[in-house]
Design a protein around this motif. Sequence first.
Motif, PDB file in Angstrom:
ATOM      1  N   UNK A 263      38.677  32.341  42.678  1.00 36.05           N
ATOM      2  CA  UNK A 263      38.716  31.136  41.860  1.00 36.05           C
ATOM      3  C   UNK A 263      39.459  30.013  42.545  1.00 36.05           C
ATOM      4  N   UNK A 264      40.344  29.389  41.806  1.00 32.76           N
ATOM      5  CA  UNK A 264      41.117  28.270  42.357  1.00 32.76           C
ATOM      6  C   UNK A 264      42.416  28.733  43.010  1.00 32.76           C
ATOM      7  N   UNK A 265      42.603  30.042  43.107  1.00 29.79           N
ATOM      8  CA  UNK A 265      43.821  30.567  43.719  1.00 29.79           C
ATOM      9  C   UNK A 265      43.495  31.122  45.094  1.00 29.79           C
ATOM     10  N   UNK A 266      44.531  31.571  45.777  1.00 33.23           N
ATOM     11  CA  UNK A 266      44.321  32.210  47.078  1.00 33.23           C
ATOM     12  C   UNK A 266      44.433  33.723  46.975  1.00 33.23           C
ATOM     13  N   UNK A 267      44.374  34.249  45.740  1.00 36.60           N
ATOM     14  CA  UNK A 267      44.546  35.673  45.531  1.00 36.60           C
ATOM     15  C   UNK A 267      43.269  36.417  45.886  1.00 36.60           C
ATOM     16  N   UNK A 268      43.317  37.161  46.981  1.00 30.90           N
ATOM     17  CA  UNK A 268      42.134  37.901  47.428  1.00 30.90           C
ATOM     18  C   UNK A 268      42.008  39.249  46.742  1.00 30.90           C
ATOM     19  N   UNK A 269      43.032  39.678  45.983  1.00 31.11           N
ATOM     20  CA  UNK A 269      43.051  41.042  45.462  1.00 31.11           C
ATOM     21  C   UNK A 269      41.870  41.372  44.550  1.00 31.11           C
ATOM     22  N   UNK A 270      41.460  40.519  43.607  1.00 33.96           N
ATOM     23  CA  UNK A 270      40.324  40.889  42.754  1.00 33.96           C
ATOM     24  C   UNK A 270      39.057  41.200  43.555  1.00 33.96           C
ATOM     25  N   UNK A 271      38.753  40.396  44.548  1.00 32.79           N
ATOM     26  CA  UNK A 271      37.575  40.654  45.365  1.00 32.79           C
ATOM     27  C   UNK A 271      37.711  41.938  46.162  1.00 32.79           C
ATOM     28  N   UNK A 272      38.904  42.191  46.692  1.00 34.75           N
ATOM     29  CA  UNK A 272      39.132  43.408  47.472  1.00 34.75           C
ATOM     30  C   UNK A 272      38.999  44.651  46.594  1.00 34.75           C
ATOM     31  N   UNK A 273      39.482  44.575  45.388  1.00 34.38           N
ATOM     32  CA  UNK A 273      39.359  45.722  44.497  1.00 34.38           C
ATOM     33  C   UNK A 273      37.911  45.949  44.081  1.00 34.38           C
ATOM     34  N   UNK A 274      37.141  44.880  43.990  1.00 36.49           N
ATOM     35  CA  UNK A 274      35.704  45.022  43.740  1.00 36.49           C
ATOM     36  C   UNK A 274      35.024  45.731  44.905  1.00 36.49           C
ATOM     37  N   UNK A 275      35.392  45.378  46.119  1.00 34.63           N
ATOM     38  CA  UNK A 275      34.833  46.056  47.295  1.00 34.63           C
ATOM     39  C   UNK A 275      35.239  47.521  47.324  1.00 34.63           C
ATOM     40  N   UNK A 276      36.487  47.801  46.989  1.00 33.31           N
ATOM     41  CA  UNK A 276      36.944  49.189  46.975  1.00 33.31           C
ATOM     42  C   UNK A 276      36.174  50.017  45.948  1.00 33.31           C
ATOM     43  N   UNK A 277      35.837  49.392  44.832  1.00 34.53           N
ATOM     44  CA  UNK A 277      35.102  50.101  43.789  1.00 34.53           C
ATOM     45  C   UNK A 277      33.713  50.514  44.253  1.00 34.53           C
ATOM     46  N   UNK A 278      33.168  49.826  45.256  1.00 36.34           N
ATOM     47  CA  UNK A 278      31.868  50.222  45.793  1.00 36.34           C
ATOM     48  C   UNK A 278      31.949  51.566  46.520  1.00 36.34           C
ATOM     49  N   UNK A 279      33.169  52.002  46.828  1.00 34.69           N
ATOM     50  CA  UNK A 279      33.352  53.316  47.442  1.00 34.69           C
ATOM     51  C   UNK A 279      33.810  54.361  46.430  1.00 34.69           C
TER      52      UNK A 279
END
Length: 615
Positions: A462-478
């Motif tokens: 979003x408007x932040x620099x927090x990459x964690x939500x996207x990274x956790x989405x990628x992790x969930x693919x595993x």
Amino acid sequence: MNPIASRLLFPLAALAALVSVATAPAKAKEMKLVAGIALQSHREGDDLLTAGLGTAGLRSPLPPAFADAAHPTPQELRRRAIWSNWRGIADLAPGGGYGELYGSLAPVPGREYQALVRLPGAKQPHRVMVQLPDAFDAGKRCIVVNASSGSRGIYGGIALAGAWGLSHGCAVAYTDKGTGTGFVDTADGVGTRLDGTRAEPGDAVEFDIAKYTGAGLAPVAVKHAHSGDNPEADWGRHVKQAAEFALGVLQSGFPDGGPYTFANTRVIAVGVSNGGGAVLRAAELDGDWLDGVVAISPNVFPGEGGRPLFDYTTEAAIWMSCALAAPTFDGVAMARPGGQPAPAGIARCAALKAQGRLTGDTPMAQAEQARQILHAQGWTDEALAAGAISTSFDLWRTVAVTYASAYARADAGTMPCGYRFTALGKDGLRSANADKERAAWWSDSSGIPPGAGVTLLDAKAGDTSDALPGLQCLRALWTDKSAPADTVRASVAATRARLPRKNLPVLVMHGVDDGLIPEAFSGAAYARWASARGRDVRYWRVHNAQHFDAFLGLPVLGARYLPMLPYAYRGLDAMWAHVAEGKPLPGDADIATTPRAFVNGVLAPLSADHLGRMP
């Protein structure tokens, strides 16, 4: 005189027929060529190995210039691609040892052949190239075949396969293994021709994709991520096809000495990182076409043991920045320089604590808990310390995004987890230099954005620099149970290695401190598994060595780590002596090394004593 002394485009059918003859027996299938064979001679101020740049030109921090940046010539693009790939793989800094203790930058005149070929069933072609030195030794008939490291283009292995093979009078065959740097801006759908320039309508291109017609920003299509082919599953077949192409080139270049076949021509496969994984996958293919394999820091998913890249990359992307804030890593470059944790690491610890995934009451307690979580998954402190390099450059997210798209067979507009590659600046506007950046994608890119004018957009941030939500989405693919995760896991399963062919000599080497592809997950696990099942696999562990030789020009890293390429060159020497002269191949080795030290504030030059006793 024009450095390109001659240029000829072979008819497709002609070379396909030569390849068919060279890969006897009669059952061999003709190679499917997508674009004709470009032949160029490189002599008199130009050469195969350095494009005429020589040592000084390759060491220059500035890339070779284009006369017209928006319309570089094929010769300029080739020169720039060679400069980029040398500097991306080797430590060329003064005192680093290249060209003195190991390796060669001596000019090599000769001919270069390139083509676009397609594997049966593939949607997109891959690029193959053969460099044929004028000093080719027709008496010993040798081919060194290489797959590019990382997702690099066709020159990605020139600092090892090219420098060793050409100086030994061998033909050197390369493949980009279905990745490469033929990016496409889907705003116009213009691809890249065989010569690296932007295509015209009707031209054969190395990555063919339609213009974007969806809503919102037109994305940049990246071949590794968006080819739809899961190229990693076929890396071994890419390597073999490059070797077959080389036989056809030798047959055409030396018709009086033919036929050139796998029965009478020695073939050694060598690769680094992803290229190392590719040559190990080639080792498992049927037939006696391959005589020896040397794999350095390989990204390989063993048949038993080890872990696949997507698993540990998505894990590291979430936990490592927090773990590196632990006091254990005091003084580690890019982790806790001066004993102070990076603010980004403390912020990640706090975010994981807020989610209930950490329970420590202080940032240091949280960091230590994250470190222990990674320990439990097989990470060592040596790998974590070197992993600070990948963490600092955001490589975990970069790699995870690209591989997730490849495994999911996603197109450029529907990448998993809301990510997208674009040619827009961080301000969301098209760069004023967009035409110049696109013209240099083929020569300048490492094959995975961001870089070379291509950016990574993270919708979940979003408007932040927090990459964690996207990274956790990628992790969930595993880790999760879902249809998208099932697709990703099935694609990863298709990359699992099988045992190498019986009696094929294989040498694997890995740095103990590798923080991008830890040896415990890859090279060591592969060697242990294959050796236990009676395969001829030798394993060299190199202490104080990590994944990126090119970063050792930074004194703070050069003082902690040794390069891997000296051991790769030694491994090639040993493999050649074994397959060509019948000498015994050295056995397993645990190589003790001594890092360089600062003397009067200056980092000491690399010496043989630093490298330890090589087998």
